[in-house]
Motif scaffolding. Structure first.
Motif, short mmCIF file in Angstrom:
data_model
loop_
_atom_site.label_atom_id
_atom_site.label_comp_id
_atom_site.label_asym_id
_atom_site.label_seq_id
_atom_site.Cartn_x
_atom_site.Cartn_y
_atom_site.Cartn_z
N ILE A 34 0.84 -1.21 0.00
CA ILE A 34 0.00 0.00 0.00
C ILE A 34 0.87 1.25 0.00
N ASN A 35 1.95 1.24 0.75
CA ASN A 35 2.85 2.39 0.78
C ASN A 35 3.45 2.68 -0.59
N ILE A 36 3.73 1.61 -1.35
CA ILE A 36 4.27 1.79 -2.71
C ILE A 36 3.21 2.41 -3.62
N VAL A 37 1.97 1.88 -3.56
CA VAL A 37 0.87 2.42 -4.37
C VAL A 37 0.64 3.89 -4.02
N LEU A 38 0.60 4.20 -2.73
CA LEU A 38 0.36 5.56 -2.28
C LEU A 38 1.49 6.49 -2.72
N GLY A 39 2.72 6.03 -2.60
CA GLY A 39 3.88 6.85 -2.97
C GLY A 39 3.89 7.19 -4.45
N TYR A 40 3.62 6.18 -5.31
CA TYR A 40 3.63 6.42 -6.75
C TYR A 40 2.45 7.29 -7.18
N SER A 41 1.29 7.11 -6.55
CA SER A 41 0.13 7.94 -6.91
C SER A 41 0.39 9.40 -6.57
N GLN A 42 1.02 9.64 -5.42
CA GLN A 42 1.33 11.02 -5.03
C GLN A 42 2.41 11.61 -5.93
N ALA A 48 0.57 15.62 -12.92
CA ALA A 48 -0.72 15.59 -13.62
C ALA A 48 -1.34 16.98 -13.66
N GLN A 49 -2.09 17.25 -14.72
CA GLN A 49 -2.78 18.54 -14.87
C GLN A 49 -4.05 18.56 -14.03
N PRO A 50 -4.19 19.53 -13.13
CA PRO A 50 -5.43 19.62 -12.35
C PRO A 50 -6.64 19.70 -13.28
N GLU A 51 -7.74 19.13 -12.83
CA GLU A 51 -9.00 19.09 -13.58
C GLU A 51 -8.98 18.07 -14.72
N SER A 52 -7.83 17.41 -14.93
CA SER A 52 -7.79 16.39 -15.98
C SER A 52 -8.33 15.07 -15.44
N GLN A 53 -8.70 14.17 -16.37
CA GLN A 53 -9.23 12.86 -15.95
C GLN A 53 -8.16 12.07 -15.20
N SER A 54 -6.92 12.18 -15.64
CA SER A 54 -5.82 11.46 -14.98
C SER A 54 -5.66 11.94 -13.54
N TYR A 55 -5.78 13.26 -13.36
CA TYR A 55 -5.64 13.84 -12.02
C TYR A 55 -6.74 13.31 -11.10
N ASN A 56 -7.98 13.29 -11.61
CA ASN A 56 -9.10 12.78 -10.81
C ASN A 56 -8.92 11.30 -10.47
N ASP A 57 -8.46 10.51 -11.45
CA ASP A 57 -8.24 9.08 -11.22
C ASP A 57 -7.16 8.85 -10.15
N GLN A 59 -6.30 10.91 -7.79
CA GLN A 59 -6.82 11.31 -6.49
C GLN A 59 -7.65 10.19 -5.85
N LYS A 60 -8.42 9.49 -6.69
CA LYS A 60 -9.21 8.36 -6.19
C LYS A 60 -8.29 7.23 -5.70
N ILE A 61 -7.23 6.98 -6.47
CA ILE A 61 -6.26 5.94 -6.06
C ILE A 61 -5.62 6.34 -4.73
N GLU A 62 -5.22 7.61 -4.62
CA GLU A 62 -4.59 8.08 -3.38
C GLU A 62 -5.56 7.97 -2.20
N LYS A 63 -6.80 8.39 -2.41
CA LYS A 63 -7.80 8.35 -1.34
C LYS A 63 -8.03 6.93 -0.84
N ASN A 64 -8.19 5.98 -1.77
CA ASN A 64 -8.46 4.60 -1.38
C ASN A 64 -7.23 3.93 -0.79
N ALA A 65 -6.05 4.30 -1.27
CA ALA A 65 -4.82 3.76 -0.70
C ALA A 65 -4.67 4.22 0.75
N LYS A 66 -5.01 5.48 1.02
CA LYS A 66 -4.95 5.99 2.39
C LYS A 66 -5.96 5.29 3.29
N GLN A 67 -7.13 4.97 2.71
CA GLN A 67 -8.14 4.24 3.49
C GLN A 67 -7.65 2.84 3.84
#
Length: 244
Positions: A34-42, A48-57, A59-67
């Protein structure tokens, strides 16, 4: 009936202890992933460009990894709270106390327990409850291998180096087939009938001994039967190396 009830209680205790150890082991492995997933997502979020689809995706990965990290952290906190403080233990006396717990079961099956305790054995820095679990597992496995009318020998000795103590659990049962020997410490591997074994006892026992800085090995005896050898360092350790 009394014997069946007693063995059922032992099995439940073994399952609970095994699942506690397994939970801690799995939680550590998951935490690393999980720490690896979280580190790479951050890391990717920075580029990533804010407001882009990649940025939103991302953020979801980061949020769920933190959970997931929070859940695993809770599991690790729980297993740590179950850990007890290690202490200096007289191995011979500790073994004598544990042997009293299985005397009745051994008597019912006409299994003799022979002890050969060395007076030279020094105290060992250990969690006595965890090591009791190891001893009981090896004793019950030996009794299961013998079934009836046999002998279990429990021996202690000081290693010639003076740095380790050795504890031997040997039996005069049929021994362990070579193909079984290779899988003996594999999680969930068992030669017992369905419902009578978890397949975790030896794996957990080895993990406990390793946690105490020792080793657990097994081999067949030339005269028949098997012998499990526990090697533990003489304690207490220095405070700089003691992980508690």
């Amino acid at each position: 009936r009394e014997r069946v009830q007693r063995e059922a209680r032992w099995l439940n205790l073994e399952k609970m202890a095994a699942m506690g150890q397994l939970t801690a082991s799995v939680a550590h492995e998951l935490n690393n992933a999980i720490n690896i997933v979280l580190g790479y997502s951050q890391l990717l979020l920075r580029d990533a460009q804010p407001e882009s689809q990649s940025y939103n995706d991302l953020q979801k990965i980061e949020k769920n990894a933190k959970q997931c990290q929070h859940i695993v952290s809770g599991l690790l906190d729980y297993t740590r709270s179950m850990s007890r403080e290690k202490q200096s233990v007289d191995v011979n006396r500790h073994l004598e106390d544990v042997l009293k717990l299985v005397t009745h079961r051994m008597t019912l099956d006409n299994i003799e327990i022979v002890t050969q305790f060395s007076p030279d054995v020094n105290p060992v820095w250990m969690d006595p409850d965890e090591m009791k679990q190891v001893y009981l597992n090896l004793l019950n496995n030996a009794a299961d291998a013998i079934e009836q009318n046999g002998r279990i020998r429990v021996k202690t000795a000081l290693d010639p180096s003076g740095r380790d103590i050795l504890i031997y659990f040997s039996d005069n049962g049929p021994g362990i087939p070579e193909e079984v020997m290779e899988k003996l410490f594999t999680p969930f591997f068992t030669t017992k009938e369905d419902g009578t074994g978890t397949g975790l006892g030896l794996n957990v026992s080895r993990d406990i001994v390793h946690k105490h800085g020792g080793s657990l090995r097994v081999k067949n005896r030339p005269e028949g039967g098997a012998v499990f050898t526990i090697r533990l360092p003489v304690g207490p350790p220095s405070t700089s190396t003691d992980g508690g």
